[in-house]
Design an enzyme around this catalytic site. Structure first.
Site, short mmCIF file in Angstrom:
data_model
loop_
_atom_site.label_atom_id
_atom_site.label_comp_id
_atom_site.label_asym_id
_atom_site.label_seq_id
_atom_site.Cartn_x
_atom_site.Cartn_y
_atom_site.Cartn_z
N GLU A 149 45.56 -73.39 56.04
CA GLU A 149 44.58 -74.42 55.68
C GLU A 149 44.74 -75.68 56.52
O GLU A 149 45.86 -76.13 56.79
CB GLU A 149 44.77 -74.75 54.20
CG GLU A 149 43.85 -75.79 53.62
CD GLU A 149 44.07 -75.93 52.11
OE1 GLU A 149 43.49 -76.85 51.54
OE2 GLU A 149 44.82 -75.13 51.53
N GLU B 160 38.37 -74.00 39.52
CA GLU B 160 39.41 -74.70 40.26
C GLU B 160 38.95 -75.00 41.69
O GLU B 160 39.17 -76.10 42.21
CB GLU B 160 40.68 -73.84 40.29
CG GLU B 160 41.83 -74.45 41.06
CD GLU B 160 43.02 -73.51 41.19
OE1 GLU B 160 43.88 -73.79 42.06
OE2 GLU B 160 43.09 -72.50 40.45
N ALA C 3 51.33 -73.15 43.02
CA ALA C 3 50.07 -72.65 42.50
C ALA C 3 49.34 -73.79 41.81
O ALA C 3 49.97 -74.72 41.29
CB ALA C 3 50.30 -71.50 41.52
N GLU D 20 51.45 -65.68 41.31
CA GLU D 20 50.76 -66.20 42.49
C GLU D 20 51.74 -66.76 43.50
O GLU D 20 51.59 -66.58 44.71
CB GLU D 20 49.74 -67.27 42.09
CG GLU D 20 48.97 -67.82 43.27
CD GLU D 20 47.82 -68.73 42.87
OE1 GLU D 20 47.67 -69.79 43.51
OE2 GLU D 20 47.08 -68.38 41.93
#
Length: 446
Positions: free
Chosen positions: A249, A294, A417, A431
């Site tokens: 990201e 989310e 997470a 996760e």
């Protein structure tokens, strides 16, 4: 060092103009071999758009601690106190350099945000908030081969010699990520209760996994990059810290045309198990109300951040809720962009967007405060950013996730997470395991 080389001058021409394109694994191995040779001093490897830059040696260095700015400008060292805004301190330090056309490489840690969110007094005095270098040279590797630029013949030849026989000669030792010694599940339950009480809407909680052996960071990078498909990757050794990662990201980028971009990822499922299971996980991700809520919450917050520094009516969501596959996981992803306003600077863009919404929470200030309370160890570089910026006004900060870290205190992994009201401790722990799987299987002992 497990990345080995042999002199083989006849192969140099192949690296400068290979008969067939170099693979991504080849490029990662070459830059990892340069890093692992120990011959070029402090360095940062930065991969963007499948082009690897090896920025090595130090012409100038800028380090910001909790209270001081330390600048070493070609041997002229100054230490000055700072207060207020670390982005302003960083801007002033780079502007003061005697090098007219500079490009810096380095990192900013999560605690770079502490002054903005009222927790600076809780940051230890010697904490490094940012560490940047202007390198002595930059060499690049991509599908077309190796480019040593204007480097002197002796060092260019040595780079090519090392690159010509770069191999990985030992096996990795997978790291167990299933234990929970600091009660991550319990901390998630606490956060859910605080969200239900209205203290904040979302917080990203992380956990660290210590590695019980010495680690070869460059070799781990080469092995891990072969099985990951990151947005950007990096390998660095600056001072006491080494790190290698496969970032999913972008935190923020400011391009030469003053376009400012951020790419929030929120919503995660496992990836890489089988075609059938990956497709089922993708469908589940796209239909899960908790994950969609989310993600939408994160995009809204990023839109507001970009809007605050952009020219009126230029902020837009150019991609919304795509699924992007990143190593061992797949994410819901969006892109928000605008045109940086005339009175704003790239450093101001970093200040506004950092830390990433998807690494902190919503609203940011109470989420950062919750992280400070609920996480037993300071994050350091984790969920900070690997940074490159230039004197011409370009800047790019990529999120420091899916990363292995090493210092004098040992080596470790870390993952988190996003916790919202609908979260369950067991799912969020799972996760983190899914995300850790992007690095944990590829750790190479030293």
């Amino acid at each position: 060092m497990s990345l080995t080389t042999e002199s083989h001058a006849a192969q140099f021409v192949d690296l400068l103009a290979p008969a067939s394109p170099l693979s991504e694994s080849d490029a990662a191995r070459i830059t990892a071999a340069w890093a692992g040779s120990g011959e070029f001093g402090d360095h940062v490897v930065y991969e963007r758009d499948r082009r690897w830059t090896f920025a090595a040696g130090v012409r100038a260095r800028v380090v910001i601690t909790r209270s001081e700015v330390i600048v070493d400008d070609q041997g002229d060292r100054t230490t000055t106190p700072w207060r207020g805004d670390p982005a302003d301190a960083l801007a002033a330090a780079t502007a003061s350099l005697s090098i007219p056309d500079w490009r810096v490489y380095g990192w900013v840690g999560f605690d770079f945000c502490a002054p903005y969110h009222g927790i600076l007094e809780r940051v230890p005095e010697d904490t490094v908030l940012a560490h940047l270098i202007v390198p002595e040279f930059e060499a690049t590797v991509d599908a077309d081969g190796v480019d040593t630029g204007s480097l002197d013949a002796e060092r260019a030849g040595r780079l090519l010699e090392i690159a010509s026989r770069a191999t990985v000669s030992v096996e990795s030792r997978p790291v167990d990520v299933q234990s929970d010694p600091d009660d991550y599940r319990g901390r998630v339950a606490t956060a859910v209760a605080e969200i239900e009480a209205g203290r904040y809407q979302k917080v990203i909680l992380s956990r660290a996994v210590d590695i019980p052996f010495d680690v070869d960071i460059p070799a781990t990078y080469a092995r891990g990059r072969a099985d990951n498909n990151p947005a950007r990757s990096y390998l660095l050794s600056l001072g006491d810290l080494q790190a290698a990662g496969f970032s999913p990201e972008l935190v923020v980028a400011v391009h030469d045309d003053r376009t400012v971009v951020t790419e929030p990822l929120a919503g995660t499922r496992a990836f890489g198990i089988s075609a059938e299971q990956d497709a089922a996980a993708r469908a589940d991700l796209l239909s899960d109300a908790k994950e969609i809520a989310e993600h939408a919450m994160s995009v809204r917050a990023c839109f507001d951040e970009i809007s605050s520094i952009a020219t009126a009516d230029t902020t837009a969501v150019s991609e919304f809720m795509e699924v992007r596959e990143r190593g061992s996981v797949q994410h819901l992803a969006s892109t928000v962009r605008g045109t940086l306003a005339d009175h704003e600077t790239p450093w101001r863009a970093l200040e506004v967007v950092f830390p990433s919404i998807t690494a902190s929470g919503i609203p940011k200030t109470p989420a950062v405060e919750a992280i400070d309370r609920l996480e037993p160890r300071r994050r350091g570089l984790y969920s900070g950013a690997i940074l490159t910026a230039s004197s011409t006004g370009e800047l790019e900060a990529t999120l420091a996730l899916r990363t292995i870290f090493s210092s004098g205190q040992g080596a470790w992994l870390r993952a988190g997470a996003g916790i919202v009201a609908q979260s369950t401790p067991e799912r969020e722990f799972t996760e983190t395991c899914e995300k850790l799987a992007s690095v944990a299987p590829y750790v190479v002992p030293r």
